[in-house]
Write an enzyme that holds these catalytic residues in place. Structure first.
Site, PDB file in Angstrom:
ATOM      1  N   ASP A  23       0.265   7.162   2.396  1.00 30.67           N
ATOM      2  CA  ASP A  23      -1.014   6.656   2.915  1.00 30.67           C
ATOM      3  C   ASP A  23      -0.779   5.478   3.865  1.00 30.67           C
ATOM      4  O   ASP A  23      -1.725   4.959   4.468  1.00 30.67           O
ATOM      5  CB  ASP A  23      -1.993   6.309   1.782  1.00 30.67           C
ATOM      6  CG  ASP A  23      -1.494   5.203   0.884  1.00 30.67           C
ATOM      7  OD1 ASP A  23      -0.331   4.779   1.026  1.00 30.67           O
ATOM      8  OD2 ASP A  23      -2.280   4.745   0.020  1.00 30.67           O
ATOM      9  N   SER A  24       0.494   5.084   4.042  1.00 31.14           N
ATOM     10  CA  SER A  24       0.829   4.123   5.098  1.00 31.14           C
ATOM     11  C   SER A  24       0.368   4.644   6.453  1.00 31.14           C
ATOM     12  O   SER A  24       0.262   3.888   7.412  1.00 31.14           O
ATOM     13  CB  SER A  24       2.341   3.864   5.128  1.00 31.14           C
ATOM     14  OG  SER A  24       3.054   5.089   5.176  1.00 31.14           O
ATOM     15  N   ASP A  47       0.642  11.349  -0.807  1.00 32.07           N
ATOM     16  CA  ASP A  47      -0.016  10.229  -1.505  1.00 32.07           C
ATOM     17  C   ASP A  47      -1.469  10.554  -1.827  1.00 32.07           C
ATOM     18  O   ASP A  47      -2.192  11.106  -0.978  1.00 32.07           O
ATOM     19  CB  ASP A  47      -0.025   8.994  -0.593  1.00 32.07           C
ATOM     20  CG  ASP A  47       1.079   8.014  -0.930  1.00 32.07           C
ATOM     21  OD1 ASP A  47       1.700   8.129  -2.008  1.00 32.07           O
ATOM     22  OD2 ASP A  47       1.311   7.117  -0.098  1.00 32.07           O
ATOM     23  N   LYS A  95       1.885  11.586  -5.072  1.00 31.90           N
ATOM     24  CA  LYS A  95       2.313  10.249  -5.492  1.00 31.90           C
ATOM     25  C   LYS A  95       1.074   9.405  -5.730  1.00 31.90           C
ATOM     26  O   LYS A  95       0.089   9.523  -4.988  1.00 31.90           O
ATOM     27  CB  LYS A  95       3.206   9.609  -4.418  1.00 31.90           C
ATOM     28  CG  LYS A  95       3.619   8.171  -4.782  1.00 31.90           C
ATOM     29  CD  LYS A  95       4.766   7.661  -3.932  1.00 31.90           C
ATOM     30  CE  LYS A  95       4.373   7.118  -2.583  1.00 31.90           C
ATOM     31  NZ  LYS A  95       3.404   6.010  -2.615  1.00 31.90           N
ATOM     32  N   GLU A 152      -0.192   5.270  -7.137  1.00 31.78           N
ATOM     33  CA  GLU A 152       0.253   3.907  -7.404  1.00 31.78           C
ATOM     34  C   GLU A 152      -0.267   3.420  -8.752  1.00 31.78           C
ATOM     35  O   GLU A 152      -1.381   3.772  -9.154  1.00 31.78           O
ATOM     36  CB  GLU A 152      -0.253   2.967  -6.296  1.00 31.78           C
ATOM     37  CG  GLU A 152       0.316   3.298  -4.929  1.00 31.78           C
ATOM     38  CD  GLU A 152      -0.148   2.318  -3.850  1.00 31.78           C
ATOM     39  OE1 GLU A 152      -0.785   1.291  -4.176  1.00 31.78           O
ATOM     40  OE2 GLU A 152       0.122   2.609  -2.663  1.00 31.78           O
ATOM     41  N   GLU A 168       8.836  -0.568  -5.220  1.00 29.43           N
ATOM     42  CA  GLU A 168       8.686  -1.235  -3.914  1.00 29.43           C
ATOM     43  C   GLU A 168       8.782  -2.753  -4.040  1.00 29.43           C
ATOM     44  O   GLU A 168       8.110  -3.378  -4.876  1.00 29.43           O
ATOM     45  CB  GLU A 168       7.338  -0.845  -3.274  1.00 29.43           C
ATOM     46  CG  GLU A 168       7.123  -1.556  -1.937  1.00 29.43           C
ATOM     47  CD  GLU A 168       6.060  -0.941  -1.049  1.00 29.43           C
ATOM     48  OE1 GLU A 168       5.537   0.138  -1.391  1.00 29.43           O
ATOM     49  OE2 GLU A 168       5.772  -1.555   0.001  1.00 29.43           O
TER      50      GLU A 168
END
Ligand code: KIV
Length: 286
Positions: free
Chosen positions: A58-59, A97, A127, A129, A196
């Site tokens: 999602d960057s 993501d 993925k 978070e 991270e």
């Protein structure tokens, strides 16, 4: 054939020898897993022969759409880019993501989003978070056939709670919290965990403690694999450069040089030249 909300055709599963989740999961303590981000088919095509995992991160909100953070990224954006990356690749495992707000509410919400992402992109895993607070959700997804890659330490979707994009694990209390997050995510069934921006001793401790593959970004070579944002590593994104990024090329400067040379030639009427023109049909009638 149905068309996704974002207008992209759903991807067909790869016919070739695409790496699967079990192969990546089996790399614990072995040859390091190589992961790079990709958001488009042409980039995926270039990276695919060299990497094990393509992450549609999602960057892309910041890198492609110029957003300040990843918070405004939508499921439709992730599906459109995820499907493009699957279409552009043959060998790498593609992981997509889940964006902010699409899974945190409940395990059921997370399952609905993940099922849509997998079905409409053709990717093999998602993925998400979060640490202990997401363990129940990760268990719910994995027990229902959705492979999950976790993401702990600096979690950009929590940028406001964390107070910015700062390295994590600098205090003992923070280290214990992040280690507990890793253990909870692994026990819940994640096949791999992105770690991270944490200090090296913590990354090493996490990697030695959990039985699943850890993939570091700003977390030292102690992890079982590494990931970078491709635009960071190739010099295409220069809004800022985190300390942990290594620039392997300056493609941004190359692109600027292309624009400059093209503009000069167009203004001087040197482009298009003869070799760029269509020829007249020989002996034809028109
Ligand atoms: O969104 C992303 O690109 C990521 C990587 C930085 C791990 O989550």
């Amino acid at each position: 054939m149905s068309v996704t909300k974002a207008g992209a055709r759903p991807a067909e599963p790869a016919s070739g020898p695409r790496l699967g989740v079990p192969e990546i999961a089996g790399r614990k303590g072995g040859v390091p897993v190589v992961m790079l981000t990709a958001y488009t088919a042409p980039t995926a095509r270039l990276l695919d022969p060299h990497v094990d995992v393509l992450l549609v991160g999602d960057s892309l909100g910041m890198v492609v759409y110029g957003l300040e953070s990843t918070l405004a990224v939508t499921v439709d954006m992730m599906i459109a880019h995820g499907a493009a990356v699957v279409r552009g690749s043959r060998r790498a495992l593609v992981v997509v993501d889940l964006p902010f707000g699409s899974y945190q509410e409940s395990p059921a919400q997370a399952f609905r989003t993940a099922a849509r992402v997998l079905a409409e992109t053709g990717a093999a895993a998602v993925k998400l978070e979060g640490g202990r607070e997401m363990a129940e959700t990760i268990r719910f997804l994995t027990e229902r056939g959705v492979p999950v890659m976790g993401h702990i330490g600096l979690t950009p979707q929590a940028v406001h709670r964390l107070g910015g994009f700062r390295a994590r694990g600098r205090t003992e209390a923070e280290q214990e919290t992040i280690l507990a997050d890793a253990v909870a995510v692994a026990e819940a069934g994640a096949f791999s965990i992105v770690v991270e921006a944490v200090i090296e001793p913590l990354a090493r401790r996490i990697t030695e403690t959990v039985p699943v593959v850890t993939i570091g970004i700003g977390a030292s070579a102690a992890c079982d694999g590494q990931v970078l944002v491709t635009e960071d590593a190739s010099g295409l994104f220069d809004a800022f450069k985190p300390r942990f990024v290594k620039r392997y090329a300056e493609l941004g400067r190359g692109l600027e040089a292309v624009a400059q040379a093209y503009a000069e030639e167009v203004r001087a009427r040197r482009f298009p030249a003869d070799e760029n023109l269509f020829g007249v049909a020989r002996g034809g009638k028109g």
